[in-house]
Design a protein around this motif. Sequence first.
Motif, PDB file in Angstrom:
ATOM      1  N   ALA A 203      -1.973  62.566  29.494  1.00 48.38           N
ATOM      2  CA  ALA A 203      -3.437  62.556  29.577  1.00 48.38           C
ATOM      3  C   ALA A 203      -3.989  61.137  29.524  1.00 48.38           C
ATOM      4  O   ALA A 203      -5.158  60.906  29.862  1.00 48.38           O
ATOM      5  N   PHE A 204      -3.168  60.180  29.103  1.00 47.51           N
ATOM      6  CA  PHE A 204      -3.570  58.773  29.124  1.00 47.51           C
ATOM      7  C   PHE A 204      -4.214  58.386  30.448  1.00 47.51           C
ATOM      8  O   PHE A 204      -5.292  57.790  30.500  1.00 47.51           O
ATOM      9  N   ASP A 205      -3.500  58.709  31.535  1.00 51.45           N
ATOM     10  CA  ASP A 205      -3.896  58.131  32.827  1.00 51.45           C
ATOM     11  C   ASP A 205      -5.210  58.672  33.365  1.00 51.45           C
ATOM     12  O   ASP A 205      -5.787  58.090  34.289  1.00 51.45           O
ATOM     13  N   GLU A 206      -5.703  59.769  32.804  1.00 49.46           N
ATOM     14  CA  GLU A 206      -7.001  60.270  33.237  1.00 49.46           C
ATOM     15  C   GLU A 206      -8.121  59.293  32.857  1.00 49.46           C
ATOM     16  O   GLU A 206      -9.212  59.322  33.444  1.00 49.46           O
ATOM     17  N   ALA A 227      -2.403  51.384  40.386  1.00 48.21           N
ATOM     18  CA  ALA A 227      -1.163  51.401  41.160  1.00 48.21           C
ATOM     19  C   ALA A 227      -0.001  50.819  40.353  1.00 48.21           C
ATOM     20  O   ALA A 227       1.149  51.251  40.498  1.00 48.21           O
ATOM     21  N   GLY A 228      -0.289  49.844  39.496  1.00 51.24           N
ATOM     22  CA  GLY A 228       0.764  49.262  38.663  1.00 51.24           C
ATOM     23  C   GLY A 228       1.372  50.277  37.717  1.00 51.24           C
ATOM     24  O   GLY A 228       2.598  50.308  37.519  1.00 51.24           O
ATOM     25  N   THR A 229       0.532  51.133  37.131  1.00 49.08           N
ATOM     26  CA  THR A 229       1.055  52.161  36.222  1.00 49.08           C
ATOM     27  C   THR A 229       1.863  53.197  36.989  1.00 49.08           C
ATOM     28  O   THR A 229       2.876  53.695  36.502  1.00 49.08           O
ATOM     29  N   TYR A 281       4.044  52.820  30.140  1.00 50.20           N
ATOM     30  CA  TYR A 281       3.942  54.110  30.825  1.00 50.20           C
ATOM     31  C   TYR A 281       5.221  54.421  31.590  1.00 50.20           C
ATOM     32  O   TYR A 281       5.624  55.582  31.703  1.00 50.20           O
ATOM     33  N   GLY A 282       5.875  53.383  32.123  1.00 51.93           N
ATOM     34  CA  GLY A 282       7.140  53.586  32.814  1.00 51.93           C
ATOM     35  C   GLY A 282       8.230  54.069  31.870  1.00 51.93           C
ATOM     36  O   GLY A 282       9.005  54.981  32.202  1.00 51.93           O
ATOM     37  N   ILE A 339      -7.893  54.772  23.838  1.00 53.09           N
ATOM     38  CA  ILE A 339      -6.538  54.756  24.403  1.00 53.09           C
ATOM     39  C   ILE A 339      -5.546  54.241  23.372  1.00 53.09           C
ATOM     40  O   ILE A 339      -4.441  54.790  23.207  1.00 53.09           O
ATOM     41  N   ALA A 340      -5.929  53.186  22.658  1.00 52.70           N
ATOM     42  CA  ALA A 340      -5.046  52.653  21.619  1.00 52.70           C
ATOM     43  C   ALA A 340      -4.803  53.687  20.521  1.00 52.70           C
ATOM     44  O   ALA A 340      -3.681  53.809  19.997  1.00 52.70           O
TER      45      ALA A 340
END
Length: 371
Positions: A203-206, A227-229, A281-282, A339-340
Amino acid sequence: MYQLLFKDHGLSPAQISLLFVIWSATGFVLEVPSGAWADSYSRRKLLMLGALISGLGYAVWIALPSFAGFAAGFVLWGASSALISGTYEAFVYDELAARGRTGFYPTLLGRARSAAFVANLAATVLAAPLFDLGGYVLAGAVSVLSCLVEAAVAWSLPEARAVDSARTEGYLRMLRTGMSEVLTSHVVRRAVLLVALLGGFLAFDEYFPLFARETGAANGVIPLLIAGTVAAQAIGGALAGPAYKLPVATFTVGLAASAVLIATGALGRSAWGFLPIAIGYGVLQLVIVVSEARLQDAISGPARATVTSVSGLFAEVSAIAVYGGFALGSIWFPMSVLIAALTVPVLLTAFVVPLALPAPNSSAEAEASET
Protein backbone atom coordinates in the motif's frame (compact mmCIF):
# COMPACT_ATOMS: atom_id res chain seq x y z
CA MET A 1 -1.41 8.65 -12.46
CA TYR A 2 -4.82 7.85 -11.04
CA GLN A 3 -3.97 9.32 -7.62
CA LEU A 4 -3.29 12.61 -9.39
CA LEU A 5 -6.51 12.19 -11.39
CA PHE A 6 -8.43 12.03 -8.11
CA LYS A 7 -6.54 14.98 -6.68
CA ASP A 8 -7.13 17.13 -9.77
CA HIS A 9 -10.87 16.41 -9.63
CA GLY A 10 -11.08 17.92 -6.15
CA LEU A 11 -10.71 14.89 -3.89
CA SER A 12 -8.93 15.34 -0.56
CA PRO A 13 -6.31 12.89 0.77
CA ALA A 14 -8.97 11.53 3.13
CA GLN A 15 -11.39 10.92 0.22
CA ILE A 16 -8.63 9.27 -1.80
CA SER A 17 -7.86 6.99 1.15
CA LEU A 18 -11.58 6.19 1.39
CA LEU A 19 -11.48 5.08 -2.25
CA PHE A 20 -8.58 2.79 -1.41
CA VAL A 21 -10.62 1.38 1.49
CA ILE A 22 -13.52 0.67 -0.91
CA TRP A 23 -11.05 -1.02 -3.24
CA SER A 24 -9.62 -3.24 -0.50
CA ALA A 25 -13.02 -3.92 1.07
CA THR A 26 -14.30 -5.27 -2.24
CA GLY A 27 -11.33 -7.59 -2.46
CA PHE A 28 -11.87 -8.55 1.19
CA VAL A 29 -15.44 -9.69 0.52
CA LEU A 30 -14.69 -11.55 -2.72
CA GLU A 31 -11.17 -12.90 -2.10
CA VAL A 32 -11.84 -16.31 -0.56
CA PRO A 33 -15.08 -17.06 -2.50
CA SER A 34 -13.24 -16.35 -5.75
CA GLY A 35 -10.40 -18.65 -4.64
CA ALA A 36 -12.81 -21.54 -4.10
CA TRP A 37 -14.34 -20.75 -7.50
CA ALA A 38 -10.88 -21.02 -9.05
CA ASP A 39 -10.41 -24.43 -7.45
CA SER A 40 -13.72 -25.69 -8.87
CA TYR A 41 -13.72 -24.02 -12.28
CA SER A 42 -11.35 -23.08 -15.11
CA ARG A 43 -8.61 -20.88 -13.70
CA ARG A 44 -7.67 -19.70 -17.17
CA LYS A 45 -11.18 -18.38 -17.79
CA LEU A 46 -11.21 -16.58 -14.44
CA LEU A 47 -7.95 -14.85 -15.35
CA MET A 48 -9.57 -13.67 -18.59
CA LEU A 49 -12.69 -12.46 -16.76
CA GLY A 50 -10.61 -10.60 -14.19
CA ALA A 51 -8.74 -8.71 -16.90
CA LEU A 52 -11.96 -7.66 -18.63
CA ILE A 53 -13.56 -6.45 -15.40
CA SER A 54 -10.47 -4.37 -14.63
CA GLY A 55 -10.68 -2.75 -18.07
CA LEU A 56 -14.33 -1.91 -17.42
CA GLY A 57 -13.31 -0.19 -14.19
CA TYR A 58 -10.84 2.07 -16.02
CA ALA A 59 -13.55 2.89 -18.58
CA VAL A 60 -15.87 4.00 -15.75
CA TRP A 61 -13.18 6.38 -14.50
CA ILE A 62 -12.96 7.96 -17.95
CA ALA A 63 -16.73 8.28 -18.33
CA LEU A 64 -17.55 9.37 -14.76
CA PRO A 65 -14.64 11.35 -13.25
CA SER A 66 -16.29 11.94 -9.87
CA PHE A 67 -16.09 10.37 -6.41
CA ALA A 68 -18.99 8.05 -7.26
CA GLY A 69 -17.42 7.06 -10.58
CA PHE A 70 -14.03 6.50 -8.99
CA ALA A 71 -15.65 4.37 -6.27
CA ALA A 72 -17.48 2.27 -8.88
CA GLY A 73 -14.24 1.78 -10.77
CA PHE A 74 -12.51 0.60 -7.61
CA VAL A 75 -15.32 -1.88 -6.90
CA LEU A 76 -14.73 -3.37 -10.36
CA TRP A 77 -10.97 -3.30 -9.86
CA GLY A 78 -11.35 -4.98 -6.46
CA ALA A 79 -13.49 -7.71 -8.00
CA SER A 80 -10.88 -8.18 -10.72
CA SER A 81 -8.06 -8.41 -8.19
CA ALA A 82 -9.99 -11.00 -6.16
CA LEU A 83 -10.55 -13.15 -9.26
CA ILE A 84 -6.88 -13.04 -10.24
CA SER A 85 -5.32 -13.19 -6.77
CA GLY A 86 -4.76 -16.79 -5.73
CA THR A 87 -6.00 -18.00 -9.11
CA TYR A 88 -2.81 -16.91 -10.85
CA GLU A 89 -0.39 -18.48 -8.35
CA ALA A 90 -2.36 -21.73 -8.15
CA PHE A 91 -2.70 -21.90 -11.94
CA VAL A 92 1.06 -21.55 -12.50
CA TYR A 93 2.05 -23.93 -9.69
CA ASP A 94 -0.34 -26.69 -10.75
CA GLU A 95 0.63 -26.33 -14.41
CA LEU A 96 4.26 -26.85 -13.37
CA ALA A 97 3.20 -29.77 -11.16
CA ALA A 98 1.59 -31.40 -14.18
CA ARG A 99 5.01 -31.29 -15.83
CA GLY A 100 6.98 -32.30 -12.73
CA ARG A 101 8.67 -28.88 -12.50
CA THR A 102 7.41 -27.33 -9.27
CA GLY A 103 11.00 -26.65 -8.23
CA PHE A 104 11.16 -24.08 -11.01
CA TYR A 105 8.25 -22.11 -9.52
CA PRO A 106 10.29 -19.54 -7.51
CA THR A 107 12.38 -18.64 -10.56
CA LEU A 108 9.36 -18.50 -12.86
CA LEU A 109 7.31 -16.44 -10.40
CA GLY A 110 10.22 -14.05 -9.94
CA ARG A 111 10.67 -13.67 -13.69
CA ALA A 112 6.95 -13.15 -14.23
CA ARG A 113 6.75 -10.51 -11.50
CA SER A 114 9.88 -8.87 -12.88
CA ALA A 115 8.41 -8.81 -16.39
CA ALA A 116 5.23 -7.30 -14.99
CA PHE A 117 7.20 -4.55 -13.32
CA VAL A 118 9.15 -3.90 -16.52
CA ALA A 119 5.81 -3.47 -18.32
CA ASN A 120 4.67 -1.28 -15.43
CA LEU A 121 7.88 0.71 -15.74
CA ALA A 122 7.27 1.25 -19.46
CA ALA A 123 3.73 2.38 -18.71
CA THR A 124 4.99 4.72 -15.98
CA VAL A 125 7.55 6.30 -18.30
CA LEU A 126 4.91 6.65 -21.03
CA ALA A 127 2.47 8.28 -18.61
CA ALA A 128 4.08 11.71 -18.92
CA PRO A 129 4.00 11.97 -22.74
CA LEU A 130 0.53 10.38 -22.84
CA PHE A 131 -0.70 12.94 -20.33
CA ASP A 132 0.85 15.78 -22.34
CA LEU A 133 -0.72 14.41 -25.52
CA GLY A 134 -4.22 13.56 -24.38
CA GLY A 135 -4.56 14.12 -20.64
CA TYR A 136 -6.16 11.62 -18.33
CA VAL A 137 -8.57 10.42 -21.04
CA LEU A 138 -5.81 9.09 -23.28
CA ALA A 139 -3.99 7.52 -20.32
CA GLY A 140 -7.23 5.82 -19.28
CA ALA A 141 -7.95 4.57 -22.81
CA VAL A 142 -4.50 2.98 -23.01
CA SER A 143 -5.14 1.36 -19.62
CA VAL A 144 -8.34 -0.20 -20.95
CA LEU A 145 -6.45 -1.46 -24.00
CA SER A 146 -3.80 -3.06 -21.77
CA CYS A 147 -6.52 -5.03 -19.98
CA LEU A 148 -7.79 -6.36 -23.30
CA VAL A 149 -4.26 -7.50 -24.12
CA GLU A 150 -4.07 -9.14 -20.68
CA ALA A 151 -7.27 -11.08 -21.38
CA ALA A 152 -5.90 -12.22 -24.74
CA VAL A 153 -2.67 -13.45 -23.13
CA ALA A 154 -4.67 -15.37 -20.49
CA TRP A 155 -6.73 -16.96 -23.27
CA SER A 156 -3.55 -18.20 -24.94
CA LEU A 157 -2.27 -20.06 -21.86
CA PRO A 158 -2.46 -23.87 -21.70
CA GLU A 159 -4.53 -25.54 -18.99
CA ALA A 160 -3.39 -29.07 -18.23
CA ARG A 161 -5.54 -29.29 -15.10
CA ALA A 162 -8.76 -31.10 -15.93
CA VAL A 163 -11.55 -28.62 -15.36
CA ASP A 164 -14.25 -31.28 -15.40
CA SER A 165 -12.60 -33.27 -12.61
CA ALA A 166 -12.06 -30.09 -10.62
CA ARG A 167 -15.72 -29.19 -11.06
CA THR A 168 -16.82 -32.54 -9.60
CA GLU A 169 -15.03 -31.65 -6.37
CA GLY A 170 -17.65 -28.96 -5.80
CA TYR A 171 -17.38 -25.35 -4.76
CA LEU A 172 -18.28 -25.84 -1.10
CA ARG A 173 -15.99 -28.83 -0.72
CA MET A 174 -13.05 -26.87 -2.09
CA LEU A 175 -13.88 -23.97 0.20
CA ARG A 176 -13.94 -26.25 3.24
CA THR A 177 -10.77 -28.07 2.18
CA GLY A 178 -8.80 -24.87 1.72
CA MET A 179 -9.95 -23.33 4.98
CA SER A 180 -9.21 -26.58 6.81
CA GLU A 181 -5.62 -26.63 5.56
CA VAL A 182 -5.07 -23.06 6.72
CA LEU A 183 -6.51 -23.81 10.17
CA THR A 184 -4.85 -27.19 10.78
CA SER A 185 -1.38 -26.78 9.28
CA HIS A 186 0.74 -24.46 11.40
CA VAL A 187 3.33 -24.13 8.61
CA VAL A 188 0.71 -23.04 6.07
CA ARG A 189 -1.06 -20.81 8.59
CA ARG A 190 2.10 -18.91 9.51
CA ALA A 191 3.13 -18.57 5.87
CA VAL A 192 -0.32 -17.27 4.94
CA LEU A 193 -0.12 -14.58 7.64
CA LEU A 194 3.42 -13.59 6.64
CA VAL A 195 2.51 -13.20 2.97
CA ALA A 196 -0.60 -11.25 4.00
CA LEU A 197 1.41 -8.80 6.11
CA LEU A 198 3.98 -8.29 3.38
CA GLY A 199 1.30 -7.83 0.73
CA GLY A 200 -0.41 -5.18 2.82
CA PHE A 201 2.79 -3.15 2.91
CA LEU A 202 2.56 -2.69 -0.86
CA ALA A 203 0.00 0.00 0.00
CA PHE A 204 3.07 2.25 0.24
CA ASP A 205 3.11 2.93 -3.47
CA GLU A 206 -0.43 4.28 -3.58
CA TYR A 207 0.92 7.36 -1.80
CA PHE A 208 4.21 7.79 -3.63
CA PRO A 209 2.68 10.16 -6.25
CA LEU A 210 1.21 12.33 -3.50
CA PHE A 211 4.54 12.31 -1.68
CA ALA A 212 6.30 13.27 -4.93
CA ARG A 213 3.96 16.22 -5.36
CA GLU A 214 4.63 17.18 -1.73
CA THR A 215 8.34 17.46 -2.59
CA GLY A 216 7.43 20.00 -5.30
CA ALA A 217 7.81 17.72 -8.33
CA ALA A 218 5.73 18.60 -11.41
CA ASN A 219 3.14 16.21 -12.91
CA GLY A 220 5.45 15.39 -15.79
CA VAL A 221 8.31 14.47 -13.45
CA ILE A 222 6.31 12.41 -10.94
CA PRO A 223 5.96 9.33 -13.21
CA LEU A 224 9.73 9.30 -13.66
CA LEU A 225 10.26 9.27 -9.89
CA ILE A 226 7.76 6.46 -9.50
CA ALA A 227 9.51 4.61 -12.33
CA GLY A 228 12.56 4.20 -10.08
CA THR A 229 10.54 2.29 -7.49
CA VAL A 230 9.01 0.10 -10.20
CA ALA A 231 12.44 -0.65 -11.70
CA ALA A 232 13.73 -1.65 -8.27
CA GLN A 233 10.76 -4.00 -7.82
CA ALA A 234 11.54 -5.58 -11.19
CA ILE A 235 15.13 -6.22 -10.07
CA GLY A 236 13.96 -7.59 -6.73
CA GLY A 237 11.54 -9.94 -8.45
CA ALA A 238 14.21 -11.15 -10.87
CA LEU A 239 16.56 -11.96 -7.98
CA ALA A 240 13.91 -13.95 -6.08
CA GLY A 241 14.71 -17.20 -7.89
CA PRO A 242 18.45 -17.20 -7.08
CA ALA A 243 17.70 -15.95 -3.56
CA TYR A 244 15.05 -18.58 -2.84
CA LYS A 245 17.40 -20.93 -0.96
CA LEU A 246 19.17 -18.27 1.12
CA PRO A 247 19.04 -18.60 4.93
CA VAL A 248 16.06 -17.09 6.68
CA ALA A 249 18.30 -14.56 8.43
CA THR A 250 19.01 -12.98 5.04
CA PHE A 251 15.35 -12.13 4.54
CA THR A 252 15.02 -10.89 8.12
CA VAL A 253 17.89 -8.45 7.65
CA GLY A 254 16.65 -7.50 4.17
CA LEU A 255 13.16 -6.64 5.40
CA ALA A 256 14.55 -4.57 8.28
CA ALA A 257 16.86 -2.75 5.87
CA SER A 258 13.98 -1.98 3.51
CA ALA A 259 12.07 -0.33 6.38
CA VAL A 260 15.06 1.85 7.24
CA LEU A 261 15.67 2.84 3.62
CA ILE A 262 12.04 3.79 2.92
CA ALA A 263 11.79 5.80 6.15
CA THR A 264 15.04 7.61 5.39
CA GLY A 265 13.89 8.52 1.90
CA ALA A 266 10.49 9.74 3.08
CA LEU A 267 11.86 11.89 5.89
CA GLY A 268 14.33 13.49 3.48
CA ARG A 269 11.32 15.26 1.93
CA SER A 270 12.99 15.74 -1.45
CA ALA A 271 12.91 14.06 -4.83
CA TRP A 272 16.28 12.48 -3.99
CA GLY A 273 14.50 10.53 -1.28
CA PHE A 274 13.09 8.29 -3.99
CA LEU A 275 16.53 6.67 -4.37
CA PRO A 276 16.61 4.93 -0.94
CA ILE A 277 12.85 4.38 -1.23
CA ALA A 278 13.36 2.52 -4.51
CA ILE A 279 16.13 0.34 -3.09
CA GLY A 280 14.03 -0.48 -0.03
CA TYR A 281 11.00 -1.27 -2.16
CA GLY A 282 13.08 -3.58 -4.36
CA VAL A 283 14.29 -5.56 -1.34
CA LEU A 284 10.72 -5.73 -0.03
CA GLN A 285 9.58 -7.16 -3.37
CA LEU A 286 12.28 -9.84 -3.25
CA VAL A 287 11.17 -10.95 0.23
CA ILE A 288 7.52 -10.99 -0.91
CA VAL A 289 8.16 -13.21 -3.96
CA VAL A 290 10.28 -15.67 -1.95
CA SER A 291 7.59 -15.82 0.76
CA GLU A 292 4.86 -16.42 -1.83
CA ALA A 293 6.88 -19.18 -3.49
CA ARG A 294 7.56 -20.94 -0.19
CA LEU A 295 3.86 -20.70 0.69
CA GLN A 296 2.98 -22.55 -2.51
CA ASP A 297 5.50 -25.25 -1.64
CA ALA A 298 3.93 -25.62 1.80
CA ILE A 299 0.39 -26.18 0.44
CA SER A 300 -0.35 -29.89 0.06
CA GLY A 301 -4.11 -30.07 -0.57
CA PRO A 302 -6.11 -29.62 -3.81
CA ALA A 303 -7.61 -26.24 -2.82
CA ARG A 304 -4.47 -24.28 -3.67
CA ALA A 305 -6.24 -21.15 -4.92
CA THR A 306 -8.47 -21.06 -1.85
CA VAL A 307 -5.51 -21.21 0.54
CA THR A 308 -3.69 -18.53 -1.43
CA SER A 309 -6.82 -16.37 -1.41
CA VAL A 310 -6.98 -16.55 2.37
CA SER A 311 -3.59 -14.87 2.35
CA GLY A 312 -4.97 -12.31 -0.08
CA LEU A 313 -7.93 -11.75 2.24
CA PHE A 314 -5.71 -10.85 5.18
CA ALA A 315 -3.53 -8.73 2.90
CA GLU A 316 -6.64 -6.67 2.15
CA VAL A 317 -7.27 -6.32 5.87
CA SER A 318 -3.71 -5.08 6.29
CA ALA A 319 -4.10 -2.69 3.37
CA ILE A 320 -7.39 -1.32 4.74
CA ALA A 321 -5.65 -0.59 8.03
CA VAL A 322 -2.92 1.26 6.13
CA TYR A 323 -5.42 3.30 4.09
CA GLY A 324 -7.44 4.10 7.19
CA GLY A 325 -4.29 5.22 8.98
CA PHE A 326 -3.34 7.47 6.08
CA ALA A 327 -6.86 8.93 5.89
CA LEU A 328 -6.86 9.78 9.59
CA GLY A 329 -3.22 10.80 9.78
CA SER A 330 -3.46 13.12 6.76
CA ILE A 331 -5.50 15.48 8.92
CA TRP A 332 -2.41 16.27 11.01
CA PHE A 333 0.69 14.97 9.20
CA PRO A 334 2.24 15.31 5.73
CA MET A 335 2.74 12.29 3.44
CA SER A 336 6.44 12.06 4.29
CA VAL A 337 5.72 11.44 7.98
CA LEU A 338 2.91 8.98 7.24
CA ILE A 339 5.07 6.91 4.87
CA ALA A 340 7.87 6.84 7.44
CA ALA A 341 5.39 5.73 10.11
CA LEU A 342 4.31 2.79 7.97
CA THR A 343 7.85 1.44 8.03
CA VAL A 344 7.49 0.68 11.76
CA PRO A 345 5.23 -2.37 11.20
CA VAL A 346 7.53 -3.41 8.34
CA LEU A 347 10.43 -3.40 10.78
CA LEU A 348 8.42 -5.36 13.34
CA THR A 349 7.45 -7.94 10.71
CA ALA A 350 11.14 -8.61 10.09
CA PHE A 351 11.23 -10.29 13.51
CA VAL A 352 8.33 -12.56 12.47
CA VAL A 353 10.12 -13.88 9.37
CA PRO A 354 12.22 -16.53 11.21
CA LEU A 355 9.04 -17.98 12.72
CA ALA A 356 6.77 -17.84 9.67
CA LEU A 357 8.86 -18.40 6.53
CA PRO A 358 8.54 -22.07 5.45
CA ALA A 359 11.54 -24.17 4.49
CA PRO A 360 12.40 -24.06 0.77
CA ASN A 361 11.52 -26.78 -1.71
CA SER A 362 14.56 -29.05 -1.90
CA SER A 363 14.25 -29.39 -5.69
CA ALA A 364 14.10 -25.68 -6.42
CA GLU A 365 17.82 -25.08 -6.37
CA ALA A 366 18.58 -27.93 -8.76
CA GLU A 367 15.96 -26.93 -11.29
CA ALA A 368 16.90 -23.26 -11.11
CA SER A 369 20.55 -24.12 -11.79
CA GLU A 370 19.56 -26.30 -14.75
CA THR A 371 17.68 -23.37 -16.26
